[in-house]
Design a protein around this motif. Structure first.
Motif, short mmCIF file in Angstrom:
data_model
loop_
_atom_site.label_atom_id
_atom_site.label_comp_id
_atom_site.label_asym_id
_atom_site.label_seq_id
_atom_site.Cartn_x
_atom_site.Cartn_y
_atom_site.Cartn_z
N VAL A 82 -15.43 -3.57 -4.70
CA VAL A 82 -14.36 -3.01 -4.17
C VAL A 82 -14.95 -3.10 -3.00
CG1 VAL A 82 -12.12 -1.84 -4.22
CG2 VAL A 82 -13.80 -2.35 -6.54
N ASP A 83 -15.53 -2.34 -2.36
CA ASP A 83 -15.63 -2.31 -0.64
C ASP A 83 -16.19 -3.68 -0.22
OD1 ASP A 83 -15.28 -0.08 -1.39
OD2 ASP A 83 -18.46 0.83 -1.64
N ALA A 84 -16.77 -4.01 -0.92
CA ALA A 84 -17.21 -5.75 0.07
C ALA A 84 -16.06 -7.09 -0.26
CB ALA A 84 -17.97 -6.53 -1.09
N MET A 85 -15.40 -6.40 -1.55
CA MET A 85 -13.69 -6.98 -1.79
C MET A 85 -12.95 -7.12 0.03
SD MET A 85 -13.06 -6.47 -5.66
CE MET A 85 -10.72 -6.92 -5.28
N PHE A 86 -12.48 -5.78 -0.46
CA PHE A 86 -11.69 -5.04 1.14
C PHE A 86 -13.09 -5.48 1.83
CE2 PHE A 86 -9.52 -3.64 -2.39
CZ PHE A 86 -8.34 -3.46 -2.51
N GLU A 87 -13.92 -5.46 2.91
CA GLU A 87 -14.52 -5.99 4.09
C GLU A 87 -13.46 -7.78 3.95
OE1 GLU A 87 -16.12 -4.81 5.96
OE2 GLU A 87 -15.41 -2.44 5.24
N LEU A 88 -13.20 -8.24 3.23
CA LEU A 88 -12.93 -9.83 3.49
C LEU A 88 -11.54 -9.38 3.61
CD1 LEU A 88 -15.97 -11.68 1.22
CD2 LEU A 88 -15.77 -11.61 2.83
N MET A 89 -10.69 -8.67 3.43
CA MET A 89 -9.39 -8.72 3.36
C MET A 89 -8.35 -8.04 4.89
SD MET A 89 -8.69 -7.17 -0.07
CE MET A 89 -6.83 -7.91 -0.57
N HIS A 90 -7.50 -8.25 5.15
CA HIS A 90 -7.17 -8.29 6.07
C HIS A 90 -5.73 -7.15 5.95
CE1 HIS A 90 -3.43 -8.20 9.82
NE2 HIS A 90 -5.04 -8.10 10.07
N PHE A 91 -5.27 -6.19 6.44
CA PHE A 91 -4.01 -5.33 6.66
C PHE A 91 -3.31 -4.61 7.68
CE2 PHE A 91 -6.23 -4.82 2.45
CZ PHE A 91 -5.30 -4.55 1.63
N ASP A 92 -2.81 -4.58 8.05
CA ASP A 92 -2.00 -4.33 9.27
C ASP A 92 -2.31 -3.04 9.62
OD1 ASP A 92 -0.84 -6.67 9.58
OD2 ASP A 92 0.94 -6.28 8.46
N VAL B 218 -9.27 -12.49 3.76
CA VAL B 218 -8.04 -12.82 2.59
C VAL B 218 -6.87 -12.40 3.49
CG1 VAL B 218 -7.59 -12.43 0.44
CG2 VAL B 218 -9.73 -12.86 0.89
N ASP B 219 -6.13 -13.22 2.58
CA ASP B 219 -4.60 -12.11 3.46
C ASP B 219 -4.04 -11.46 2.38
OD1 ASP B 219 -2.35 -11.61 5.04
OD2 ASP B 219 -1.41 -13.55 3.85
N SER B 220 -3.40 -10.55 2.83
CA SER B 220 -3.68 -8.96 1.61
C SER B 220 -1.58 -9.23 1.62
CB SER B 220 -3.69 -7.91 1.76
OG SER B 220 -3.43 -7.30 3.10
N GLY B 221 -1.28 -10.06 2.05
CA GLY B 221 0.52 -10.48 1.87
C GLY B 221 0.57 -8.85 2.76
N LYS B 222 -0.02 -7.47 2.95
CA LYS B 222 0.76 -6.23 3.69
C LYS B 222 0.34 -6.17 5.14
CE LYS B 222 0.76 -4.80 -0.81
NZ LYS B 222 2.47 -5.08 -1.61
#
Length: 128
Positions: free
Chosen positions: A42-52, A124-128
């Motif tokens: 999960v940590d690696a997944m979220f490192e690649l994601m963008h959140f506002d 990765v676009d989180s849509g958030k």
């Protein structure tokens, strides 16, 4: 002299193989994300994601970790995935990378990873 020729040929062949990585930057990011998903990292997944907002990111991360740890209803582990194709719009700074995903239940699904360019970096676009 003969050894030097073989060494030169070997070096040229190695450089050719290394430089022939045909994966685009967007495909590489999407595959890293899919690999992290497969490994339940999960940590690696979220490192690649963008959140506002950082609190959105942390809240979603905690929810995903809980879902994985409890193997909630509807949860399926990714067994393998394979790249199908991608669509990149450099002008808009968006990309969609399509995969075929095989789950631990041996069910198969075509899905995609949506990416967006933030400050020159594909995430990765989180849509958030």
């Amino acid at each position: 002299m003969r050894k030097m020729m073989w060494m030169a040929c070997l070096c040229m062949l190695t450089m050719l193989v290394v430089s022939c990585d045909k994966k685009s930057e967007t495909q590489k990011v999407a595959e890293k994300y899919m690999e992290a998903t497969k490994n339940e990292d999960v940590d690696a997944m979220f490192e690649l994601m963008h959140f506002d907002k950082a609190e959105q990111k942390e809240g979603m991360k905690a929810m995903v970790k809980e879902k994985i740890s409890q193997k909630s209803e509807g949860y399926k582990k990714v067994k393998s995935y394979s790249f199908i194709d991608e669509t990149v719009d450099e002008k808009q700074g968006t990309a969609v990378v399509n995969f075929e995903i095989v789950y631990d239940t041996d069910s198969t699904k075509k899905d995609n990873v949506k990416l967006k360019k933030y400050d020159g970096e594909w995430l990765v676009d989180s849509g958030k």
